[in-house]
Design a protein around this motif. Structure first.
Motif, mmCIF file in Angstrom:
data_model
loop_
_atom_site.group_PDB
_atom_site.id
_atom_site.type_symbol
_atom_site.label_atom_id
_atom_site.label_comp_id
_atom_site.label_asym_id
_atom_site.label_seq_id
_atom_site.Cartn_x
_atom_site.Cartn_y
_atom_site.Cartn_z
ATOM 1 N N PHE A 4 0.844 -1.184 0.000
ATOM 2 C CA PHE A 4 0.000 0.000 0.000
ATOM 3 C C PHE A 4 0.886 1.243 0.000
ATOM 4 O O PHE A 4 1.888 1.291 0.720
ATOM 5 C CB PHE A 4 -0.893 0.038 1.236
ATOM 6 N N SER A 5 0.489 2.248 -0.774
ATOM 7 C CA SER A 5 1.149 3.554 -0.742
ATOM 8 C C SER A 5 0.095 4.612 -0.459
ATOM 9 O O SER A 5 -0.992 4.580 -1.056
ATOM 10 C CB SER A 5 1.845 3.857 -2.077
ATOM 11 N N TYR A 6 0.420 5.547 0.452
ATOM 12 C CA TYR A 6 -0.553 6.553 0.883
ATOM 13 C C TYR A 6 -0.140 7.952 0.430
ATOM 14 O O TYR A 6 1.012 8.188 0.051
ATOM 15 C CB TYR A 6 -0.712 6.496 2.397
ATOM 16 N N GLY A 7 -1.094 8.873 0.469
ATOM 17 C CA GLY A 7 -0.854 10.225 -0.015
ATOM 18 C C GLY A 7 -0.690 10.251 -1.525
ATOM 19 O O GLY A 7 -0.015 11.132 -2.064
ATOM 20 N N LYS A 8 -1.327 9.304 -2.213
ATOM 21 C CA LYS A 8 -1.198 9.176 -3.654
ATOM 22 C C LYS A 8 -2.524 9.538 -4.338
ATOM 23 O O LYS A 8 -3.336 8.667 -4.650
ATOM 24 C CB LYS A 8 -0.772 7.750 -4.029
ATOM 25 N N ARG A 9 -2.707 10.832 -4.542
ATOM 26 C CA ARG A 9 -3.930 11.299 -5.218
ATOM 27 C C ARG A 9 -3.695 11.320 -6.716
ATOM 28 O O ARG A 9 -2.843 12.045 -7.228
ATOM 29 C CB ARG A 9 -4.326 12.693 -4.711
ATOM 30 N N LEU A 10 -4.447 10.508 -7.437
ATOM 31 C CA LEU A 10 -4.271 10.376 -8.880
ATOM 32 C C LEU A 10 -4.691 11.654 -9.595
ATOM 33 O O LEU A 10 -5.756 12.210 -9.312
ATOM 34 C CB LEU A 10 -5.110 9.201 -9.392
ATOM 35 N N VAL A 11 -3.868 12.105 -10.540
ATOM 36 C CA VAL A 11 -4.206 13.297 -11.325
ATOM 37 C C VAL A 11 -4.336 12.996 -12.811
ATOM 38 O O VAL A 11 -5.124 13.615 -13.513
ATOM 39 C CB VAL A 11 -3.198 14.441 -11.098
ATOM 40 N N ARG A 12 -3.545 12.057 -13.330
ATOM 41 C CA ARG A 12 -3.685 11.691 -14.741
ATOM 42 C C ARG A 12 -3.040 10.337 -14.988
ATOM 43 O O ARG A 12 -2.303 9.813 -14.136
ATOM 44 C CB ARG A 12 -3.070 12.739 -15.660
ATOM 45 N N VAL A 13 -3.316 9.791 -16.168
ATOM 46 C CA VAL A 13 -2.793 8.481 -16.551
ATOM 47 C C VAL A 13 -2.289 8.557 -17.982
ATOM 48 O O VAL A 13 -2.960 9.100 -18.857
ATOM 49 C CB VAL A 13 -3.879 7.391 -16.434
ATOM 50 N N ASP A 14 -1.122 8.014 -18.223
ATOM 51 C CA ASP A 14 -0.597 7.844 -19.583
ATOM 52 C C ASP A 14 -0.743 6.376 -19.955
ATOM 53 O O ASP A 14 -0.328 5.481 -19.198
ATOM 54 C CB ASP A 14 0.883 8.231 -19.655
ATOM 55 N N GLU A 15 -1.321 6.135 -21.114
ATOM 56 C CA GLU A 15 -1.501 4.763 -21.582
ATOM 57 C C GLU A 15 -0.571 4.483 -22.754
ATOM 58 O O GLU A 15 -0.451 5.297 -23.665
ATOM 59 C CB GLU A 15 -2.946 4.522 -22.007
ATOM 60 N N GLN A 16 0.051 3.326 -22.698
ATOM 61 C CA GLN A 16 0.859 2.852 -23.808
ATOM 62 C C GLN A 16 0.311 1.491 -24.261
ATOM 63 O O GLN A 16 -0.570 0.921 -23.617
ATOM 64 C CB GLN A 16 2.326 2.701 -23.386
ATOM 65 N N SER A 17 0.824 0.989 -25.339
ATOM 66 C CA SER A 17 0.347 -0.295 -25.840
ATOM 67 C C SER A 17 0.690 -1.439 -24.887
ATOM 68 O O SER A 17 0.039 -2.486 -24.897
ATOM 69 C CB SER A 17 0.953 -0.578 -27.208
ATOM 70 N N THR A 18 1.705 -1.209 -24.059
ATOM 71 C CA THR A 18 2.157 -2.271 -23.158
ATOM 72 C C THR A 18 1.820 -2.041 -21.686
ATOM 73 O O THR A 18 2.126 -2.894 -20.845
ATOM 74 C CB THR A 18 3.686 -2.431 -23.275
#
Length: 402
Positions: A119-133
């Protein structure tokens, strides 16, 4: 053979730890990233786990740990205008397990950690980069994490849902605010019984705990929407004034409100219900739990459905060769079930504030209603008997007819 070897799980409440544990069981590494600075204990109040939800936890070896912190509730009563009616139950099913939400979070977290989930805390997601892999998650603290897939278990205000579909609907408001409290009160009620009460002005429920204590929950009608943060910004003494005024005509609701103190009052804020979400997944991102299906609290199935979906998602990722095939199979397994339960709960919400005439009619019609619209065999039989066969392979989509 599945090509999915790793997963980022966004959200550490109920669905997130269960999904990560189930993924580990399926041979997939999973890492939970939670926006809060620590385990999300103390968020929300009590909830009931249905037999189907506990059975899903049993597949992961977590069922007994949950039972140890729970109060089994086998009996149900309906109180209308002071009159109580004993409701029929499904005799072949185990009792509901009523738990404190914070305690449930703690048990699921600890079980996941024991299974090897980080588990990791203080991790507020802001964006995601998607690749083919794979996918790379970017968090507000500047850190990143990469895996084959990303699972949004980030609740009713899901960031991942908006990333999958910027036009996705948000949660709807039931028109009620939630409150609760534990208090000292000697109640003449069997230990394993829950009462659903239609008060003169508002609905509430209660059950008896050990050593002369009672837990009660109030669904306060409110035209104004208040989030958890907004509701807790209002002084507890002001909410107590409103609750005591609202439930004053009711027995025992009025006494519950009078005995509740500012220190014991649990403020939940707006009670939500999710409309159908058009897109459950996109490419390498998928939703689970309240992020994609959150029936109102009237269903008694919200947490159980989240647990089921987390386990079913892991099965699909185990058995299907690509993420897209797994996600499609997962949605096929889940959508009809969760949307039918959500629709049932929505109907119950509309009946939570009956007027004086409606309450008299409910009491007069109760013998008929118990055999028809309140017959658990007709309303909840299939819901509570649902069991996941972990060892069964997930079937492929049937071939399209020409």
């Amino acid at each position: 053979m599945s090509t999915t070897r790793s997963a980022l799980v966004i959200g550490g409440g109920i669905a997130g730890p269960v999904a990560a544990t189930a993924l580990r069981k399926a041979g997939i590494d999973a890492h939970v990233h939670e926006a809060y600075s620590g385990p999300s204990e103390g968020i929300g109040s009590g909830l009931a786990l249905a037999p189907n939800g506990v059975a899903a936890l049993d597949l992961l070896g977590a069922g007994d740990a949950v039972r140890r912190i729970a109060l089994p509730v086998a009996g149900m009563r309906l109180a209308v205008g002071g009159r109580e009616h004993v409701l029929p139950v499904l005799a072949d099913q185990p009792p509901l397990q009523v738990v404190d939400r914070g305690a449930l979070h703690r048990v699921l977290h600890d079980h996941a950690v024991a299974a090897g989930v980080p588990f990791s805390y203080g991790k507020r997601l802001v964006r995601v980069d998607e690749q083919s892999t794979g996918v790379t998650a970017h968090f507000a603290d500047g850190s990143t994490a990469t895996a084959d897939i990303l699972i949004g278990a980030d609740g009713i205000r899901s960031t991942v849902r908006g990333l999958i579909d910027p036009g996705a609907p948000g949660p709807g408001y039931t028109g009620m605010l939630g409150f609760g409290a534990r208090l000292d009160y000697e109640l003449d009620l069997p230990d394993d019984t829950m009462v659903f009460a239609f008060g003169a002005k508002a609905y509430y429920l209660y059950w008896k705990e050990a050593q002369g204590r009672v837990t009660w929950g109030a669904n306060l009608p409110s035209k104004r929407y208040l989030s958890l943060t907004e509701a807790r910004a209002v002084p507890a003494t002001e909410w107590l004034r409103v609750l005591r005024e609202t439930y004053a005509p009711d027995t025992p609701g009025g006494e519950f409100a009078r005995r509740t103190t500012a220190e014991t009052l649990e403020i939940t804020g707006a009670l939500h219900i999710m409309p159908p979400v058009p897109h459950w997944y996109r490419d390498r991102m998928v939703l689970v739990g309240d992020a994609v299906h959150a029936p109102s609290n009237s269903s008694g199935q919200g947490a159980s459905l989240a647990i089921e979906s987390a386990v079913q998602l892991a099965r699909c990722l185990r058995d299907r060769d690509t993420p897209s095939a797994a996600f499609a199979a997962y949605e096929r397994l889940r959508r009809t079930r969760v949307e039918s339960i959500t629709a049932r709960a929505a109907k119950i919400n509309h009946s939570k504030t009956p007027g004086p005439f409606a309450r008299r009619m409910m009491n007069a019609m109760m013998p008929l209603m118990v055999r028809t619209v309140m017959n658990p065999e007709k309303t909840m039989g299939d819901e509570r008997r649902y069991r996941i066969d972990w060892d069964a392979p997930v079937q492929r989509e049937p071939a399209a007819k020409s």
